[in-house]
Design an enzyme around this catalytic site. Structure first.
Site, short mmCIF file in Angstrom:
data_model
loop_
_atom_site.label_atom_id
_atom_site.label_comp_id
_atom_site.label_asym_id
_atom_site.label_seq_id
_atom_site.Cartn_x
_atom_site.Cartn_y
_atom_site.Cartn_z
N ILE A 176 0.85 -1.19 0.00
CA ILE A 176 0.00 0.00 0.00
C ILE A 176 0.88 1.24 0.00
O ILE A 176 1.81 1.35 0.80
CB ILE A 176 -0.93 0.01 1.22
CG1 ILE A 176 -1.85 -1.22 1.20
CG2 ILE A 176 -1.76 1.29 1.26
CD1 ILE A 176 -2.73 -1.34 2.43
N ASP A 192 -5.72 -0.67 10.44
CA ASP A 192 -6.09 -2.09 10.40
C ASP A 192 -7.32 -2.31 9.52
O ASP A 192 -7.41 -3.32 8.80
CB ASP A 192 -6.39 -2.59 11.82
CG ASP A 192 -5.13 -2.76 12.66
OD1 ASP A 192 -4.02 -2.69 12.09
OD2 ASP A 192 -5.25 -2.95 13.88
N GLU A 220 2.24 -3.85 5.56
CA GLU A 220 1.22 -3.63 4.53
C GLU A 220 1.59 -4.30 3.21
O GLU A 220 1.06 -3.98 2.16
CB GLU A 220 1.01 -2.13 4.31
CG GLU A 220 2.18 -1.39 3.74
CD GLU A 220 3.16 -0.88 4.80
OE1 GLU A 220 3.90 0.06 4.51
OE2 GLU A 220 3.18 -1.44 5.92
#
Length: 303
Positions: A176, A192, A220
């Protein structure tokens, strides 16, 4: 975290492990938990692992305490008195109290292997319970995708299968973009939520084939494995996924958020000697995507 664990469950597990017991940790004094074994085993190996004591004598490196602290399943192999033991510590919640299920088996013993491979009709309760524990070890608690331990176990098998059937096999590594900014601005709880949504979208795009899987590599970063998939096919799947992520608003407790992600694609060539080299190659493409400005896909070969 397993809840509503029953004494009967422990009796079932005791048939297949050298030691199956509940370890409770209660703060009787600051930084000095009391460890008590509620269900001591009776196996020949029990004396080796009778490390339960009082608040005055406890193991500083106890896996059971650590499993409760980090709320994660911990697994390790330990050499004791010339034997190797597989030790699993699983956090439980029993009547609102945090405890740990400790499972210990000598790796020379085939009992656990038998339990996992026994026909379902032989003892469905035992089969499903032990099998569920097995899968819990390889699942990421937050996203429910597979975890790093699964990657280390499964990729060597995938490589062996590809060498045998000579079918294409591709990996996708994704990350990400600017995820730290999400955590810094909205907090880790919202972070989260974003991670769980992102993982679900990844899974939706690969679940059309049973052999495909998604694993959380760390933080991530996720790894996607695509069976019978060339690099060109993997690239087009990835681009569709990347655009979907870019165009989708994520519902969170802080409102709808938008993210982008970067992707690296690599197909197994047969030249890689082990799975570490395979992961390194796809990770290198992800790094190139980050360097190229993010929110893009980089493949090893032209598509």
């Amino acid at each position: 975290m397993i809840r509503d664990f029953l004494p009967t469950d422990l009796k079932v597990l005791a048939k297949y492990y050298d030691i199956a017991r509940i370890i409770s940790a209660s703060p009787t004094a600051p930084h000095q938990p009391l460890i008590s074994c509620q269900s001591p085993g009776t196996s020949p190996h029990h004396a080796i692992f009778s490390r339960c004591g009082t608040a005055e004598s406890f193991c500083e490196n106890c896996m059971c305490l650590e499993a409760v602290r980090c709320r994660q399943i911990l697994v390790r192999i330990e050499a004791v008195e010339g034997k190797f033991f597989l030790i699993t510590a699983i956090p439980l919640e029993i009547s609102g109290q945090l405890q740990t299920l400790e499972l210990i088996t000598c790796v020379e013993d085939k009992a656990l292997e038998h339990a996992l491979t026994a026909p379902k009709e032989t003892n469905s309760l035992t089969y499903h319970f032990v099998n569920n524990l097995y899968h819990l070890v390889f699942r990421d608690a937050l996203t429910t995708m597979y975890n790093r331990r699964y990657i280390d176990k499964q990729l060597p098998l995938e490589i062996a299968r590809v060498r045998q059937n000579n079918r294409p096999f591709s990996l996708i590594m994704t990350d990400i973009d600017y995820f730290k900014q999400v955590n810094d601005r909205y907090g880790h709880a919202v972070g989260d939520e974003v991670l769980k949504f992102f993982a679900l979208k990844l899974h939706e795009h690969v679940r059309h084939k049973q052999e495909n899987w998604v694993a959380r590599y760390g933080g991530e970063e996720f790894l996607l494995a695509l069976s019978d998939c060339s690099e060109a096919q993997a690239y087009h799947i990835t681009e569709t996924l990347r655009k979907t992520i870019e165009q989708t608003s994520i519902p969170t407790s802080a409102g709808e958020l938008c993210i982008t992600a970067s992707f690296g694609v690599y197909m197994f060539t047969g030249q890689e000697t082990d799975f570490h080299q395979l992961v390194d190659q796809v990770d290198k493409r992800l790094y190139q995507a980050k360097q190229a400005g993010r929110n893009c896909t980089v493949a090893a070969r032209p598509t």
